[in-house]
Motif scaffolding. Structure first.
Motif, PDB file in Angstrom:
ATOM      1  N   SER A 184      -4.764  -3.923   9.707  1.00 29.93           N
ATOM      2  CA  SER A 184      -4.470  -4.540  10.999  1.00 29.93           C
ATOM      3  C   SER A 184      -5.076  -3.819  12.200  1.00 29.93           C
ATOM      4  N   LYS A 185      -5.915  -4.537  12.942  1.00 26.45           N
ATOM      5  CA  LYS A 185      -6.452  -4.026  14.205  1.00 26.45           C
ATOM      6  C   LYS A 185      -5.339  -3.926  15.253  1.00 26.45           C
ATOM      7  N   VAL A 186      -4.400  -4.848  15.168  1.00 24.51           N
ATOM      8  CA  VAL A 186      -3.299  -4.825  16.134  1.00 24.51           C
ATOM      9  C   VAL A 186      -2.468  -3.556  15.948  1.00 24.51           C
ATOM     10  N   ARG A 187      -2.068  -3.297  14.720  1.00 17.81           N
ATOM     11  CA  ARG A 187      -1.245  -2.104  14.455  1.00 17.81           C
ATOM     12  C   ARG A 187      -1.999  -0.833  14.803  1.00 17.81           C
ATOM     13  N   ALA A 188      -3.242  -0.733  14.372  1.00 16.41           N
ATOM     14  CA  ALA A 188      -4.027   0.474  14.629  1.00 16.41           C
ATOM     15  C   ALA A 188      -4.252   0.676  16.122  1.00 16.41           C
ATOM     16  N   GLY A 189      -4.585  -0.400  16.836  1.00 14.34           N
ATOM     17  CA  GLY A 189      -4.856  -0.289  18.250  1.00 14.34           C
ATOM     18  C   GLY A 189      -3.647   0.129  19.063  1.00 14.34           C
ATOM     19  N   LEU A 190      -2.460  -0.223  18.588  1.00 15.10           N
ATOM     20  CA  LEU A 190      -1.232   0.145  19.286  1.00 15.10           C
ATOM     21  C   LEU A 190      -0.704   1.505  18.850  1.00 15.10           C
ATOM     22  N   GLY A 191      -1.405   2.143  17.891  1.00 14.63           N
ATOM     23  CA  GLY A 191      -1.017   3.478  17.451  1.00 14.63           C
ATOM     24  C   GLY A 191       0.235   3.521  16.615  1.00 14.63           C
ATOM     25  N   ILE A 192       0.550   2.432  15.912  1.00 15.16           N
ATOM     26  CA  ILE A 192       1.733   2.405  15.039  1.00 15.16           C
ATOM     27  C   ILE A 192       1.329   2.909  13.654  1.00 15.16           C
ATOM     28  N   PRO A 193       1.887   4.032  13.205  1.00 19.07           N
ATOM     29  CA  PRO A 193       1.478   4.572  11.905  1.00 19.07           C
ATOM     30  C   PRO A 193       2.141   3.852  10.741  1.00 19.07           C
ATOM     31  N   LEU A 194       1.509   3.954   9.583  1.00 18.97           N
ATOM     32  CA  LEU A 194       2.089   3.499   8.327  1.00 18.97           C
ATOM     33  C   LEU A 194       2.679   4.692   7.596  1.00 18.97           C
ATOM     34  N   ASP A 195       3.893   4.570   7.107  1.00 19.19           N
ATOM     35  CA  ASP A 195       4.470   5.590   6.246  1.00 19.19           C
ATOM     36  C   ASP A 195       4.222   5.168   4.804  1.00 19.19           C
ATOM     37  N   GLY A 196       3.429   5.939   4.101  1.00 17.87           N
ATOM     38  CA  GLY A 196       3.103   5.613   2.719  1.00 17.87           C
ATOM     39  C   GLY A 196       1.643   5.840   2.453  1.00 17.87           C
ATOM     40  N   GLY A 197       1.159   5.261   1.370  1.00 14.64           N
ATOM     41  CA  GLY A 197      -0.238   5.443   1.036  1.00 14.64           C
ATOM     42  C   GLY A 197      -0.592   4.768  -0.270  1.00 14.64           C
ATOM     43  N   PRO A 198      -1.835   4.935  -0.714  1.00 14.35           N
ATOM     44  CA  PRO A 198      -2.305   4.271  -1.926  1.00 14.35           C
ATOM     45  C   PRO A 198      -1.697   4.865  -3.184  1.00 14.35           C
ATOM     46  N   THR A 199      -1.619   4.044  -4.223  1.00 13.71           N
ATOM     47  CA  THR A 199      -1.145   4.491  -5.524  1.00 13.71           C
ATOM     48  C   THR A 199      -2.320   5.055  -6.327  1.00 13.71           C
ATOM     49  N   PRO A 200      -2.044   5.803  -7.395  1.00 13.08           N
ATOM     50  CA  PRO A 200      -3.144   6.320  -8.232  1.00 13.08           C
ATOM     51  C   PRO A 200      -3.885   5.168  -8.913  1.00 13.08           C
ATOM     52  N   GLY A 201      -5.185   5.284  -8.993  1.00 17.36           N
ATOM     53  CA  GLY A 201      -5.988   4.267  -9.656  1.00 17.36           C
ATOM     54  C   GLY A 201      -6.324   3.100  -8.752  1.00 17.36           C
ATOM     55  N   MET A 261      -0.552   0.178 -20.253  1.00 15.09           N
ATOM     56  CA  MET A 261      -0.787  -1.153 -19.701  1.00 15.09           C
ATOM     57  C   MET A 261      -2.118  -1.113 -18.954  1.00 15.09           C
ATOM     58  N   GLY A 262      -3.098  -1.865 -19.457  1.00 14.49           N
ATOM     59  CA  GLY A 262      -4.456  -1.704 -18.962  1.00 14.49           C
ATOM     60  C   GLY A 262      -5.027  -2.872 -18.205  1.00 14.49           C
ATOM     61  N   GLY A 263      -4.303  -3.987 -18.140  1.00  7.75           N
ATOM     62  CA  GLY A 263      -4.843  -5.131 -17.427  1.00  7.75           C
ATOM     63  C   GLY A 263      -3.961  -6.350 -17.577  1.00  7.75           C
ATOM     64  N   ALA A 264      -4.349  -7.396 -16.894  1.00  8.76           N
ATOM     65  CA  ALA A 264      -3.576  -8.635 -16.932  1.00  8.76           C
ATOM     66  C   ALA A 264      -4.483  -9.816 -16.635  1.00  8.76           C
ATOM     67  N   MET A 265      -4.048 -10.994 -17.065  1.00 11.31           N
ATOM     68  CA  MET A 265      -4.745 -12.227 -16.718  1.00 11.31           C
ATOM     69  C   MET A 265      -3.727 -13.226 -16.193  1.00 11.31           C
ATOM     70  N   ILE A 266      -4.137 -13.987 -15.177  1.00 16.02           N
ATOM     71  CA  ILE A 266      -3.287 -14.988 -14.549  1.00 16.02           C
ATOM     72  C   ILE A 266      -3.942 -16.350 -14.717  1.00 16.02           C
ATOM     73  N   PRO A 300      -8.837   4.079 -13.633  1.00 17.31           N
ATOM     74  CA  PRO A 300      -8.584   5.347 -12.936  1.00 17.31           C
ATOM     75  C   PRO A 300      -9.545   5.495 -11.764  1.00 17.31           C
ATOM     76  N   LEU A 301      -9.216   6.348 -10.814  1.00 15.94           N
ATOM     77  CA  LEU A 301     -10.024   6.496  -9.609  1.00 15.94           C
ATOM     78  C   LEU A 301     -11.461   6.903  -9.912  1.00 15.94           C
ATOM     79  N   GLU A 302     -11.653   7.684 -10.969  1.00 14.46           N
ATOM     80  CA  GLU A 302     -12.988   8.190 -11.258  1.00 14.46           C
ATOM     81  C   GLU A 302     -13.872   7.163 -11.977  1.00 14.46           C
TER      82      GLU A 302
END
Length: 626
Positions: free
Chosen positions: A217-234, A266-271, A286-288
């Motif tokens: 979000s440009k709106v959130r970033a521009g207003l300086g509102i931080p996110l608490d959290g972050g990305p998961t592994p992989g 658990m390595g994947g899924a199909m919808i 994995p990230l690498e």
């Protein structure tokens, strides 16, 4: 109403005070515009893309979201698109065929070690829309939603909702406008955007603005509102494709989702996006890992093969390919500039896709914020009503994020179950049968994903606009797995069919409703009607006679319903006009009246202002600190 010619637009626009500027034309922004229009309020929507999404993204509109669309008069239209989609596959009579997810098809989820096996390890048997609806009618005890869920890909959902907005004279939809900055402008809000075709910059000044512009979000970033959290592994490689190779794709049976064990986890899924030819594969990496070294076709074969190596199918067309990294995060604030700018949807919260809470939470955000903004713009709502948006929706985000993690944990536990030798899961021996039975028991005892009604619609809004019960009455115990019918202030009122088969939900009307189960006793309901009339609050007085089943489920003879179907107040009587005025003042967010509430309801102003469990929020915040 669409505007497509940038040369016909002013470079600087001052929007009228009754027009809300919306940044982002995804499902949340489009729905917010729809809700505002439903309540007679105009909006200008800016979206950087020129068309709606081509990505599948969400694929289930849950039961509570379907209730919202029913209130807006759109549920049938949505189902018609979900059950009868347009595909450019000509037949002898038409240029298009009509296919989709028929209402009798169950929403089965399979768990497999690979399609080379004859059958899945286990399955979840989620009912079809038809079966779900039969259960709702049969069990008229308030525990069910009014509407079943609906499978529909976001690419179809979003295009349908934009068509609806385009035809609404109160909504000005402008695609191809990239918002760069949202900032204060005196007592108003200035939004700066660029026309992506011409490169011309324009500013839009409005009284209110809402950022529905996604996780980045440009709106959130521009207003300086931080996110608490972050990305998961992989991260995840997504491949969206077409294939009519049903004999191989549905070798283990027809399915909505199918999860695959791969490399001992658990390595994947199909919808299945429909029941004919459109599918989406998610390959967990994995990230690498270097996804660029793998073709889209090989990614599909790898997922479907599970533990048994690649499983090839005939792929007719790869539609889109992308990668994404799931993020668990909640914005530290949902508003800025003294309540002139708000966040909704992924700009305010992001979670793991398991459970389907992301877009459905965004729909609930838009619905909640929409009716509150409309009430304020229409003159009877006060600032406290807008303040309640964050008080009510942010705790729900924490709860939903937590439960998306719970569902992901269910899949993550497979790697432990498969130890010490995952290859035995396919073995035709006692150890192989034991492993498969353990996986079966695990999934059957942890089956809340896409069925936890407590998470989807059992949450309790605790804010000053909901007048608490008198002291000493215990609250029902909240459970994620079920919705416990109650009219506790702040909770969604239970759906129930009346004696003639009419859902009580359909009788609320557009705005507030006072539901009275009349029993020949004067309970003072006229005082509330008069108090609402004095300050022009739209209130429908719904009098029900002889509705013993509904009266028992609803627990009180007088129940005040908000425009979103949640309870604002309930009681046995209203003693006089002053008491009624206190109730009305609280429900429309009159902060000046909070001090008076402690006289009428026996609690302190601070209790009212801080009724949400702060220790819950603080505890959950600790999980997400960056």
């Amino acid at each position: 109403m669409s505007s497509s010619d940038p040369m016909q637009r002013d470079q600087n626009e001052i929007l009228s005070d009754d027009t809300v500027l919306i940044v982002g034309g995804g499902p949340v922004g489009l729905l917010l515009a729809t809700v505002l229009a439903f309540h007679g309020v105009k909006s200008l929507l800016l979206e950087r893309n020129k068309t709606t999404t081509k990505w599948p993204k969400m694929d289930l509109t849950n039961a509570r979201s379907m209730e919202i669309f029913r209130k807006l008069g759109l549920a049938k239209g949505l189902r018609s698109r979900g059950m009868c989609n347009f595909h450019s596959k000509p037949n002898k009579n038409s240029n298009t065929t009509f296919i989709g997810v028929a209402s009798h098809i169950p929403y089965t989820v399979l768990f497999s070690s690979g399609l080379s096996r004859d059958k899945p390890i286990t399955q979840w048997l989620h009912p079809s829309v038809d079966e779900y609806r039969k259960n709702i009618i049969k069990q008229n005890d308030g525990t069910h939603p009014l509407e079943p869920y609906q499978r529909i890909s976001q690419s179809i959902f979003e295009a349908w909702l934009k068509e609806s907005c385009d035809s609404n004279p109160l909504i000005d939809v402008r695609y191809g406008w990239k918002v760069e900055l949202v900032e204060g402008y005196g007592g108003d809000v200035k939004t700066t955007a660029v026309d992506v075709d011409s490169g011309k910059r324009a500013s839009f000044v409005s009284k209110y603005a809402v950022g529905c512009d996604g996780g980045s979000s440009k709106v959130r970033a521009g207003l300086g509102i931080p996110l608490d959290g972050g990305p998961t592994p992989g991260y995840v490689l997504l491949v969206h494709f077409k294939s009519t190779d049903l004999s191989r794709l549905q070798k283990q049976g027809q399915f909505w989702h199918i999860f695959f064990i791969r490399n001992g986890q658990m390595g994947g899924a199909m919808i299945a996006q429909d029941e004919i030819d459109t599918w989406t594969v998610h390959l967990f990496l994995p990230l690498e890992a270097d996804h660029l070294s793998m073709s889209s076709e090989d990614a599909v074969y790898t997922v479907l093969g599970g533990m048994g190596g690649e499983y090839e199918i005939k792929i007719d067309q790869v539609l889109v390919r992308s990668t994404y990294r799931p993020i668990i995060a909640v914005a530290r604030s949902y508003s800025a500039l003294n309540g002139r700018v708000f966040l909704a949807g992924d700009s305010a919260h992001q979670n793991i896709p398991t459970g389907g809470y992301g877009m459905n939470m965004g729909i609930a955000d838009a619905y909640d914020l929409g009716w509150k903004l409309a009430a304020v713009i229409n003159g009877y709502g006060k600032k406290g009503l807008l303040d309640s948006y964050e008080l009510e929706r942010r705790p729900v985000a924490f709860m939903s994020v937590e439960h998306s993690k719970v569902h992901m944990g269910t899949h993550g536990a497979i790697s432990e179950i498969l130890q010490p030798d995952p290859s035995m899961v396919d073995a035709n021996c006692d150890e192989g049968r034991r492993l498969r039975e353990e996986i079966h028991k695990h999934y059957q005892s942890h089956d809340g994903e896409n069925k936890d009604l407590g998470v989807e619609m059992g949450f309790h809004y605790k804010s000053p606009i909901n007048i608490p019960d008198e002291e000493g009455r215990p609250e029902p115990v909240w459970e994620p797995s079920c919705y416990s019918p109650t009219t506790l202030p702040g909770v969604r009122a239970p759906h129930v069919f009346l004696n003639d088969g009419t859902p009580i939900f359909d009788l609320y009307g557009k705005d507030y409703a006072l539901v009275e189960f009349h029993d020949q006793i004067d309970r003072g309901s006229s005082f509330l009607v008069e108090a609402a009339k004095e300050i022009s609050v739209p209130l429908k007085h719904l009098i029900l006679i002889g509705e013993d089943n509904a009266r028992k489920i609803w627990q009180r003879p007088l129940v005040l319903i908000r425009p979103d179907g949640h309870v604002s107040w309930r009681g046995d009587t209203i003693k006089d006009l002053d008491a009624a005025k206190h109730i009305v003042a609280a429900m429309v967010g009159s902060n000046m009246m909070v001090s008076g509430l402690k006289v009428a309801f026996g609690c302190s102003g601070s209790d009212l202002l801080f009724t949400q469990k702060d220790e819950f929020v603080i505890e959950k915040m600790g999980d997400f600190q960056t």
